[in-house]
Scaffold this motif. Structure first.
Motif, mmCIF file in Angstrom:
data_model
loop_
_atom_site.group_PDB
_atom_site.id
_atom_site.type_symbol
_atom_site.label_atom_id
_atom_site.label_comp_id
_atom_site.label_asym_id
_atom_site.label_seq_id
_atom_site.Cartn_x
_atom_site.Cartn_y
_atom_site.Cartn_z
ATOM 1 N N PRO A 123 0.838 -1.199 0.000
ATOM 2 C CA PRO A 123 0.000 0.000 0.000
ATOM 3 C C PRO A 123 0.882 1.262 0.000
ATOM 4 N N PRO A 124 0.494 2.274 -0.767
ATOM 5 C CA PRO A 124 1.334 3.474 -0.898
ATOM 6 C C PRO A 124 1.721 4.114 0.439
ATOM 7 N N LYS A 125 0.769 4.218 1.349
ATOM 8 C CA LYS A 125 1.076 4.863 2.632
ATOM 9 C C LYS A 125 2.068 4.041 3.452
ATOM 10 N N VAL A 126 2.017 2.727 3.316
ATOM 11 C CA VAL A 126 2.986 1.863 4.004
ATOM 12 C C VAL A 126 4.380 2.113 3.428
ATOM 13 N N ALA A 127 4.477 2.180 2.110
ATOM 14 C CA ALA A 127 5.776 2.435 1.469
ATOM 15 C C ALA A 127 6.346 3.770 1.933
ATOM 16 N N ILE A 128 5.510 4.790 2.007
ATOM 17 C CA ILE A 128 5.969 6.119 2.448
ATOM 18 C C ILE A 128 6.401 6.063 3.909
ATOM 19 N N ASN A 129 5.576 5.480 4.760
ATOM 20 C CA ASN A 129 5.915 5.411 6.190
ATOM 21 C C ASN A 129 7.210 4.641 6.422
ATOM 22 N N GLU A 130 7.392 3.547 5.706
ATOM 23 C CA GLU A 130 8.624 2.764 5.855
ATOM 24 C C GLU A 130 9.841 3.587 5.425
ATOM 25 N N LYS A 145 11.796 14.191 7.276
ATOM 26 C CA LYS A 145 10.929 15.226 6.705
ATOM 27 C C LYS A 145 11.154 15.354 5.202
ATOM 28 N N PHE A 146 12.406 15.289 4.779
ATOM 29 C CA PHE A 146 12.725 15.398 3.358
ATOM 30 C C PHE A 146 12.103 14.236 2.580
ATOM 31 N N VAL A 147 12.311 13.020 3.056
ATOM 32 C CA VAL A 147 11.765 11.834 2.400
ATOM 33 C C VAL A 147 10.241 11.915 2.375
ATOM 34 N N ASN A 148 9.639 12.316 3.488
ATOM 35 C CA ASN A 148 8.187 12.441 3.551
ATOM 36 C C ASN A 148 7.693 13.485 2.551
ATOM 37 N N GLY A 149 8.395 14.599 2.431
ATOM 38 C CA GLY A 149 7.990 15.644 1.492
ATOM 39 C C GLY A 149 8.038 15.187 0.050
ATOM 40 N N VAL A 150 9.126 14.533 -0.315
ATOM 41 C CA VAL A 150 9.276 14.070 -1.699
ATOM 42 C C VAL A 150 8.250 12.982 -2.017
ATOM 43 N N LEU A 151 8.157 11.988 -1.165
ATOM 44 C CA LEU A 151 7.220 10.886 -1.431
ATOM 45 C C LEU A 151 5.769 11.339 -1.285
ATOM 46 N N GLY A 152 5.511 12.281 -0.376
ATOM 47 C CA GLY A 152 4.160 12.831 -0.235
ATOM 48 C C GLY A 152 3.734 13.586 -1.485
ATOM 49 N N THR A 153 4.644 14.343 -2.067
ATOM 50 C CA THR A 153 4.366 15.045 -3.316
ATOM 51 C C THR A 153 4.058 14.058 -4.434
ATOM 52 N N LEU A 154 4.850 13.008 -4.520
ATOM 53 C CA LEU A 154 4.616 11.983 -5.535
ATOM 54 C C LEU A 154 3.276 11.277 -5.290
ATOM 55 N N PHE A 155 2.966 10.991 -4.038
ATOM 56 C CA PHE A 155 1.702 10.348 -3.688
ATOM 57 C C PHE A 155 0.528 11.198 -4.182
ATOM 58 N N LYS A 156 0.579 12.509 -3.938
ATOM 59 C CA LYS A 156 -0.502 13.404 -4.362
ATOM 60 C C LYS A 156 -0.646 13.418 -5.885
ATOM 61 N N LYS A 157 0.468 13.300 -6.569
ATOM 62 C CA LYS A 157 0.440 13.270 -8.037
ATOM 63 C C LYS A 157 -0.139 11.939 -8.546
ATOM 64 N N LEU A 158 0.251 10.842 -7.921
ATOM 65 C CA LEU A 158 -0.179 9.519 -8.366
ATOM 66 C C LEU A 158 -1.602 9.170 -7.928
ATOM 67 N N PHE A 159 -1.981 9.620 -6.741
ATOM 68 C CA PHE A 159 -3.269 9.253 -6.150
ATOM 69 C C PHE A 159 -4.019 10.497 -5.678
ATOM 70 N N PRO A 160 -4.405 11.374 -6.613
ATOM 71 C CA PRO A 160 -5.033 12.647 -6.199
ATOM 72 C C PRO A 160 -6.314 12.450 -5.394
ATOM 73 N N GLU A 161 -7.082 11.408 -5.701
ATOM 74 C CA GLU A 161 -8.333 11.168 -4.963
ATOM 75 C C GLU A 161 -8.038 10.778 -3.518
ATOM 76 N N GLU A 162 -6.971 10.033 -3.287
ATOM 77 C CA GLU A 162 -6.580 9.659 -1.924
ATOM 78 C C GLU A 162 -6.036 10.871 -1.171
ATOM 79 N N ALA A 163 -5.285 11.706 -1.857
ATOM 80 C CA ALA A 163 -4.684 12.876 -1.232
ATOM 81 C C ALA A 163 -5.766 13.848 -0.756
ATOM 82 N N LEU A 164 -6.883 13.917 -1.474
ATOM 83 C CA LEU A 164 -7.966 14.803 -1.083
ATOM 84 C C LEU A 164 -8.631 14.371 0.215
ATOM 85 N N LYS A 165 -8.575 13.076 0.524
ATOM 86 C CA LYS A 165 -9.194 12.551 1.741
ATOM 87 C C LYS A 165 -8.459 12.981 2.994
ATOM 88 N N GLU A 166 -7.213 13.371 2.837
ATOM 89 C CA GLU A 166 -6.400 13.701 4.026
ATOM 90 C C GLU A 166 -6.653 15.083 4.530
#
Length: 166
Positions: A123-130, A145-166
């Motif tokens: 799951p994407p959030k598991v990959a980011i958290n790990e 924080k850097f890793v979270n920022g980069v992967l969070g940005t990519l997550f929002k690009k790849l899964f915009p519908e999921e990002a809106l839920k947050e």
């Protein structure tokens, strides 16, 4: 007909949860070994064979680990998709040239991006958290924080519908 006792049910539930925790711990350890292997490979100019480095690192860092397939899957996946992964890092963190990102952070990002883009079993959030946890453990003060920022940005690009839920 056998009656199910609460103790039997509780034991079975706890056993299943313990097996799940062991699996999660093994995956975390696998990511750690993969990251350290990629770090060594990258630091030394990508001259050595990843499989050889991994074999040595598994012996040193995870002796007795029975299932090492996930480690090799991560390494093979990152190596196979390295060009696309590095391009994604550059696009997602344009203010950070690839060679200016620390070797540790760069390889943590490579694993995280591989899992987000190519490894659909995690799951994407598991990959980011790990990846964030690896950054906090092995990187510098602001790596998590850097890793979270980069992967969070990519997550929002790849899964915009999921990002809106947050």
């Amino acid at each position: 007909m056998r009656f199910v006792r609460a103790v039997d049910f509780t034991r079975d539930v706890l056993s299943a949860k313990l097996n799940n925790l062991k699996s999660m711990a093994n995956r975390h350890l696998s990511r750690t070994v993969a990251m350290q292997t990629l770090y060594e490979w990258d630091f030394n100019g990508k001259k050595e064979q990843l499989k050889d480095l991994a074999k040595y690192n598994i012996e040193q860092l995870a002796p007795g680990m029975e299932d090492t397939a996930f480690i090799y899957d991560l390494l093979s996946g990152v190596q196979t998709h390295l060009e696309d992964i590095d391009k994604t890092i550059v696009e997602t963190a344009p203010e950070w040239p690839l060679d200016q990102i620390t070797v540790v952070d760069r390889n943590i990002l490579r694993i995280g991006i591989f899992e987000l883009l190519f490894e659909k079993q995690v799951p994407p959030k598991v990959a980011i958290n790990e990846a964030v946890e690896l950054g906090k453990t092995f990187g510098g003060e602001s790596s998590g924080k850097f890793v979270n920022g980069v992967l969070g940005t990519l997550f929002k690009k790849l899964f915009p519908e999921e990002a809106l839920k947050e």
